[in-house]
Each structure stands twice: as structure tokens, then as C-alpha cells.
Design an enzyme around this catalytic site. Structure first.
Site: not given
Length: 245
Positions: A31-32, A34, A63, A97
Site C-alpha cells: 500500500r503506497g 503507508d 484504474g 494483486e
């Protein structure tokens, strides 16, 4: 999921090349919001410094649904590291993912290792705490099917049961924690001397030059052989002995 520099694809071809079913040694899922500017950025740098080709997804367009490019990157990565952090499950992209990573684990025998960064592994395994709240929010979203939410829930449970690393204590050394991860991943990446040579752009250029020189040498040798035969072999005498009576 990451928001850092994307790793360039390392060339893997030469006259002596051998193929792998992967293009990357490691795929990072996190999670970017975080960890992009702290833990995961440091982990990625440490992996790359060890020569481990690490994929991060900054250059891919975003998207609602996970992109085909990202799916291919997961499929072509030998190892996937999932960095579970506080809001990981809030991202549908991250959860998709995760599902794809676990599918590749089963179908392609890829290695998957979870990292529990400031989260309790039991919260991920049992979908509790922020992970439970996140999935409850997804369930209330009319655009998300209950089947997909259940698939995410199952994936979280499966991933949390895998062997990995946990960093809970704020006082723990993050640098040492990252070093431990890199040491373990290095063993599984299996960066043999031959592989490192083939993966090197310099080595590829040298192999091309060697092939060119060898080709020129072969052609020159054949020309010399035919010239020698033409001038020094007594063709007339040989012909007469064979066909003249």
C-alpha cells in the site's frame, strides 16, 4: 503496492543465454500510502543493491481494475513479497494483486513471502482490526460483488499463514529487519555467476563481439583452405589417375 521508481527490465539474452520463466526476481505488493516513502522504498533499494531485479509499479496507469501489465509482471516474477500494512486491505487494487500472487503460487509454483509491517499477523489471518473494517466497507460497496469480497478474505487468510517476517515493535531496528529479508530473498533468487554474467548488458555486448570475431575467423579460414587447395593440390594428376585409362 508501490509508488517508487520502477525497475528496468534486465536483458537476458546472449549467444550463451538460457531462459527463465520470469523477468524479475522480486515483485513487491504494498500500500503506497503507508510505506512508499519509508519501509518499502528502503527494502526495494536494499534488494536492488544486492543485484536482485525488483519490480515496482509506478509507471503503470491506474484504474478501477488491476491492469494487464501488472498481471504480467506478477506472473513473470520469481518471488512476490507482500507488505501488509495498516491500510493494505483498503485498496481493491492491492487485494486483486494479492489474489493473483496466490494464484501464481499454485499454478506456477512461485515463492510468496508476507511482511507484516506494524500489523498483527492474526489481524490479517482472521480479517480483524483495520483489515476487517476494510472488507466490511468493500461489502457495503454496491460495485463490489460478494464473491469478490470472499475471494479477498480467503486470500488474506492464506497469505497470513505463509512463512514471513513481522515487525511490530516501534523500537525494533528497521535496518536490521530489512537486512534479514534481503539475506533470505538472496538465497531464493539464486543469482549464480553464470546468471549474473548473462544478465549483464556488458556481457551481452562482449558475447556479440565474440560471435562476430568467430564468424570472421571461420570465413577467413575457409577462404585460406580453398586457396591452398587451388594452388597446391595437383588436381590434374588426381583427375587423370581417376578417369584416364
Amino acid at each position: 503496492m508501490a509508488n517508487s521508481e520502477a525497475s528496468p527490465l534486465v536483458p537476458r539474452f546472449s549467444f550463451f543465454s538460457f531462459t527463465h520463466p520470469w523477468k524479475y526476481h522480486v515483485f513487491l505488493s504494498f500500500r503506497g500510502e503507508d510505506t512508499r516513502n519509508n519501509f518499502t522504498a528502503h527494502l526495494c533499494s536494499a534488494l536492488r543493491l544486492r543485484g536482485i531485479n525488483t519490480f515496482m509499479d509506478d509507471e503503470l496507469s491506474r484504474g478501477e481494475d488491476i491492469s494487464g501489465e501488472l498481471l504480467q509482471a506478477i506472473e513473470k516474477s520469481k518471488i512476490s513479497i507482500i507488505v501488509f500494512s495498516e491500510t493494505y486491505a483498503s485498496s481493491k487494487w492491492c487485494l486483486d494483486e494479492l489474489v493473483k500472487i496466490l494464484e501464481c503460487k499454485e499454478s506456477k509454483k512461485r515463492l510468496v513471502r508476507p511482511v507484516f509491517y506494524r500489523v498483527d499477523p492474526s489481524h490479517v489471518r482472521n480479517v480483524q482490526g483495520t483489515f476487517g473494517e476494510a472488507l466490511a466497507n468493500h461489502e457495503r460497496n454496491s460495485s463490489v460483488s460478494s464473491e469478490k469480497v470472499q475471494k479477498w478474505r480467503t486470500a488474506l487468510n492464506q497469505a497470513a499463514n505463509l512463512s514471513g517476517w513481522t515487525l511490530l515493535n516501534q523500537q525494533s531496528s528497521e535496518a536490521q529487519f530489512i537486512n534479514d529479508i534481503v539475506q533470505e530473498i538472496s538465497k531464493h533468487a539464486s543469482l549464480s555467476l553464470r546468471e549474473q554474467f548473462v544478465a549483464s548488458p556488458v556481457a551481452t555486448t562482449l558475447c556479440l563481439l565474440f560471435g562476430l570475431l568467430f564468424g570472421l575467423y571461420f570465413i577467413g579460414s575457409m577462404v585460406y583452405f580453398f586457396r591452398y587447395c587451388y594452388y597446391f593440390v595437383p588436381w590434374r594428376e588426381i583427375f587423370c589417375e581417376l578417369f584416364c585409362f
